[in-house]
Design an enzyme around this catalytic site. Structure first.
Site, short mmCIF file in Angstrom:
data_model
loop_
_atom_site.label_atom_id
_atom_site.label_comp_id
_atom_site.label_asym_id
_atom_site.label_seq_id
_atom_site.Cartn_x
_atom_site.Cartn_y
_atom_site.Cartn_z
N CYS A 49 7.45 -3.72 12.04
CA CYS A 49 6.02 -3.52 11.87
C CYS A 49 5.39 -4.84 11.43
O CYS A 49 6.03 -5.68 10.79
CB CYS A 49 5.75 -2.44 10.82
SG CYS A 49 3.98 -2.05 10.65
N ASP A 51 3.28 -5.29 9.21
CA ASP A 51 2.91 -5.25 7.79
C ASP A 51 3.41 -6.50 7.05
O ASP A 51 4.57 -6.89 7.18
CB ASP A 51 3.52 -3.99 7.17
CG ASP A 51 2.93 -3.70 5.81
OD1 ASP A 51 2.21 -2.70 5.67
OD2 ASP A 51 3.19 -4.49 4.86
N ARG A 53 4.14 -6.94 4.11
CA ARG A 53 5.13 -6.73 3.04
C ARG A 53 6.55 -6.61 3.58
O ARG A 53 7.51 -6.55 2.82
CB ARG A 53 4.75 -5.48 2.23
CG ARG A 53 3.40 -5.61 1.55
CD ARG A 53 2.84 -4.28 1.13
NE ARG A 53 2.56 -3.42 2.28
CZ ARG A 53 2.01 -2.21 2.20
NH1 ARG A 53 1.69 -1.73 1.00
NH2 ARG A 53 1.78 -1.49 3.28
N HIS A 110 8.79 1.06 7.67
CA HIS A 110 8.73 0.85 6.22
C HIS A 110 7.86 1.89 5.53
O HIS A 110 7.09 2.59 6.19
CB HIS A 110 8.19 -0.55 5.93
CG HIS A 110 6.77 -0.72 6.41
ND1 HIS A 110 5.69 -0.58 5.57
CD2 HIS A 110 6.27 -0.97 7.64
CE1 HIS A 110 4.58 -0.76 6.28
NE2 HIS A 110 4.91 -0.99 7.54
N CYS A 113 3.33 2.82 5.44
CA CYS A 113 2.93 2.18 6.71
C CYS A 113 1.54 2.65 7.13
O CYS A 113 1.30 3.84 7.36
CB CYS A 113 3.95 2.50 7.79
SG CYS A 113 3.53 1.72 9.37
ZN LIG Z 1 3.65 -0.56 9.10
#
Ligand SMILES: [Zn+2]
Length: 239
Positions: A49, A51, A53, A110, A113
């Site tokens: 993803c 993201d 993080r 994760h 999300c």
């Molecule tokens: Zn995500």
């Protein structure tokens, strides 16, 4: 153009670029030289993803040349039939398997999300691409009201769904069945700093500290466990 000009103080990105060149690159100069001379031979395709993080290099301890990475909203694998449009992720899968001959494909979702959460809410009308993109994950959504538990299950179901989709790519299936390629479904829990690995034998995600291996190993026909209940999700996705 001289390299001595002071970067504007508010240009954080330019400062970071200079920092990379002066502080980080020298430590890896030879490694990068080697990777240029001999070409890249990454062992792993990492589909994660977008993201911020989720940091693949931190999770795996990988350095330059080790991961071939493709990231997108939700860590999704487009259907192999190509009917849903042109996808960079599909191109990356083909390139990684056919040209780079990677030994592993990791699909990494994760906790918390935003993409999975968006399956339960409204997407702005203007976000036409995002809406169409998320449609590829609707099968993972549960026909329930959103809760932390439902979100966690959706995130994990989405990872399993992408593993199934990967097996529909002929070059992936061929190499997996030949024992030359291994698939790994991971769910990273940000706040615990722990990856939960999908165990195809047990039909569940197991924390890395307890897992016997990092992935599904040689592919076996996946039997949907009760808790996963993709059938219900599929029906909900069709509504
Ligand atoms: Zn995500």
């Amino acid at each position: 153009m001289s390299g001595s000009a002071q970067p504007p103080e508010d240009d954080d990105l330019l400062q970071r670029l200079r920092c990379f060149h002066t502080d980080y690159f020298p430590q890896y100069r030879e490694r990068f030289r080697e990777l240029v001379d001999q070409g890249q031979h990454p062992s792993t395709l990492f589909i994660g993803c977008s993201d911020s993080r989720l940091v693949p290099y931190l999770l795996t301890g990988a350095g330059p040349g080790e991961l071939f990475i493709v990231r997108n909203v939700g860590a999704l694998v487009p259907p192999a039939d190509g009917l849903s449009g042109l996808h960079g992720t599909a191109a990356a899968i083909e390139f990684a398997v056919l040209n780079l001959k990677v030994r592993h494909i990791v699909v990494c979702g994760h906790s918390h999300c935003g993409a999975m959460r968006a399956l339960y809410g409204e997407t702005p009308d203007e976000a036409v691409h995002l809406k169409a993109w998320l449609d590829m994950a609707r099968e993972a959504a549960l026909p329930v009201r959103l809760s932390e538990e439902a979100l966690r299950r959706t995130e994990q179901r989405a990872v399993v769904l992408q593993l199934e989709r990967l097996m529909a790519y002929p070059m992936v299936r061929r190499r997996v069945e030949a024992g030359a390629l291994f698939l790994h479904g991971w769910h990273y829990v940000i706040e615990d700093g722990q990856v939960h690995v999908f165990d195809v034998e047990r039909g569940c995600f197991v924390p890395a500290v307890e897992a016997g291996h990092s992935g599904t190993g040689p592919y076996k026909a996946f039997e949907e466990p009760d808790w996963l209940d993709l059938g219900a999700g599929r029906a909900a996705g069709d509504n």
